[in-house]
Design an enzyme around this catalytic site. Structure first.
Site, PDB file in Angstrom:
ATOM      1  N   ASN A  13       0.318  11.974   4.271  1.00 59.23           N
ATOM      2  CA  ASN A  13       1.055  11.649   2.307  1.00 59.23           C
ATOM      3  C   ASN A  13       0.190  12.544   1.761  1.00 59.23           C
ATOM      4  OD1 ASN A  13       1.896  11.021  -0.038  1.00 59.23           O
ATOM      5  ND2 ASN A  13       1.842   8.984   0.121  1.00 59.23           N
ATOM      6  N   TRP A  14       0.658  12.952   1.452  1.00 59.08           N
ATOM      7  CA  TRP A  14      -0.463  14.470   0.176  1.00 59.08           C
ATOM      8  C   TRP A  14      -0.125  14.172  -1.157  1.00 59.08           C
ATOM      9  CZ3 TRP A  14       0.926  20.384   1.295  1.00 59.08           C
ATOM     10  CH2 TRP A  14       0.526  20.353   2.690  1.00 59.08           C
ATOM     11  N   LYS A  15       0.302  12.901  -1.470  1.00 57.93           N
ATOM     12  CA  LYS A  15       0.090  12.160  -3.009  1.00 57.93           C
ATOM     13  C   LYS A  15       0.502  13.155  -4.515  1.00 57.93           C
ATOM     14  CE  LYS A  15      -1.878   8.317  -1.405  1.00 57.93           C
ATOM     15  NZ  LYS A  15      -2.779   7.138  -1.436  1.00 57.93           N
ATOM     16  N   HIS A  51       6.189   3.082  -2.153  1.00 56.09           N
ATOM     17  CA  HIS A  51       5.147   3.212  -1.475  1.00 56.09           C
ATOM     18  C   HIS A  51       4.296   2.885  -2.789  1.00 56.09           C
ATOM     19  CE1 HIS A  51       0.746   4.924  -1.473  1.00 56.09           C
ATOM     20  NE2 HIS A  51       0.913   5.200  -0.792  1.00 56.09           N
ATOM     21  N   GLU A 100       2.236   3.071  -4.904  1.00 52.45           N
ATOM     22  CA  GLU A 100       1.919   3.281  -5.721  1.00 52.45           C
ATOM     23  C   GLU A 100       2.744   3.334  -6.783  1.00 52.45           C
ATOM     24  OE1 GLU A 100      -0.246   7.327  -4.207  1.00 52.45           O
ATOM     25  OE2 GLU A 100      -2.077   5.811  -3.581  1.00 52.45           O
ATOM     26  N   GLU A 140       1.119  -0.831   4.840  1.00 49.83           N
ATOM     27  CA  GLU A 140      -0.227  -0.290   3.541  1.00 49.83           C
ATOM     28  C   GLU A 140      -0.773  -1.387   3.211  1.00 49.83           C
ATOM     29  OE1 GLU A 140       0.144   4.483   3.855  1.00 49.83           O
ATOM     30  OE2 GLU A 140       0.830   3.277   1.684  1.00 49.83           O
ATOM     31  N   GLY A 153      -6.734   4.477  -0.369  1.00 45.62           N
ATOM     32  CA  GLY A 153      -7.975   4.884  -0.574  1.00 45.62           C
ATOM     33  C   GLY A 153      -9.433   4.313  -0.688  1.00 45.62           C
ATOM     34  N   SER A 168      -6.606   3.891   4.142  1.00 42.82           N
ATOM     35  CA  SER A 168      -8.235   4.674   5.215  1.00 42.82           C
ATOM     36  C   SER A 168      -8.217   4.955   6.084  1.00 42.82           C
ATOM     37  CB  SER A 168      -8.845   3.988   4.718  1.00 42.82           C
ATOM     38  OG  SER A 168      -9.322   3.575   3.122  1.00 42.82           O
ATOM     39  N   GLY A 180      -3.141   9.209   3.448  1.00 47.87           N
ATOM     40  CA  GLY A 180      -3.433  10.378   2.640  1.00 47.87           C
ATOM     41  C   GLY A 180      -4.403  10.919   2.612  1.00 47.87           C
ATOM     42  N   GLY A 181      -5.598  10.723   2.054  1.00 50.16           N
ATOM     43  CA  GLY A 181      -6.678  11.855   1.893  1.00 50.16           C
ATOM     44  C   GLY A 181      -6.572  12.458   3.117  1.00 50.16           C
TER      45      GLY A 181
END
Ligand code: 13P
Length: 248
Positions: free
Chosen positions: A9-11, A94, A96, A166, A172, A212, A233-234
């Site tokens: 997920n590149w956000k 998500h 977010e 999640e 993150g 994470s 993610g990251g």
């Protein structure tokens, strides 16, 4: 056998040119015959990334969609728009989006249904906050999100959905859930899916862990019986994603 999936997920990262370059960098490293690989990217990056990954095993995903086909919804993107450019999966609900864009279990449910109508695979997210975990209501929270998010689906439709668990406190933050914590909740997700759609259907639904995930913890998490992959993610924006994909 349930599908194993490693999705990035590149956000809100990467301009179209940067996205094409990242896809180009990762492309030769993503081969895997045990797990599906998905790049979920910002809307404007979809077309350039589609071009780069054409003919590979990498599937294209969006990070959101609107629940109507078209109309007066300024700034929104619909399922038929995504379908036409080759999108196959879409992240829905998500944390977010729930936190910053007022998404609710009701809008999540509408979006899941719309994605299914257009043959897009919904990756429906659920997860508890730190306060909910500390209050001991993690499982209750997840059960409500699954029940409301998947309300009105048939068992056949439910089998097309991918769930991503999640925990919000692990996103993150570098604080990954322990394999036992992640397994416990993913097993509970499968339990509620069984109550709703029957245990045969529940056995076919892929459940991912996110929060994470990195090259150091992916293999342990992916070994757990009710964890069928990850939503990353990251670490999906780095070459490290190769080691995560190859954890299968
Ligand atoms: P991180 O892997 O950066 O914690 O993000 C997880 C996530 O939110 C994926 O959807």
């Amino acid at each position: 056998m349930r599908k194993k999936i490693v999705a990035g997920n590149w956000k809100m990262n990467k301009t179209p040119a940067e996205a094409a370059a990242l896809a180009q960098l990762l492309k030769p490293k993503m081969e895997n015959d045990k797990a599906e690989v998905v790049f979920c990217v910002p809307y404007v990056d979809l077309i350039p990334v589609a071009e780069v990954i054409k003919g590979t095993n990498i599937r294209l995903g969006a990070e959101n969609l609107h629940f109507e086909d078209k109309g007066a919804y300024t700034g929104e993107i619909s399922a038929p728009m995504l379908k036409e450019i080759g999108v196959e999966c879409v992240v829905i609900g998500h944390s977010e989006r729930r936190e910053y864009f007022a998404e609710t279990d009701e809008t999540v449910n509408k979006k899941v249904k719309k994605a299914l109508e257009y043959g897009l695979t919904p990756i429906m997210c659920c997860g508890e906050s730190l306060a909910e975990r500390e209050d001991g209501i993690t499982i209750e929270k997840i059960r409500i999100q699954i029940k409301k998010g998947m309300k009105g689906l048939t068992a056949e439709q439910a089998k097309q959905v991918v769930i991503a668990y999640e925990p919000i406190w692990a996103i993150g933050t570098g604080k990954v859930a322990t394999t036992e914590q992640a397994q416990e909740v993913c097993a509970a997700v499968r339990g509620v899916l069984g109550e709703l759609f029957g245990s045969d259907a529940a056995q076919e639904i892929s459940i991912l862990y996110g929060g994470s995930v990195n090259a150091g913890n992916a293999a342990q998490l992916f070994k757990m019986p009710d964890i069928d992959g990850g939503l990353v993610g990251g670490a999906s924006l780095k070459e490290e994603f190769e080691a995560i994909v190859k954890s299968y």
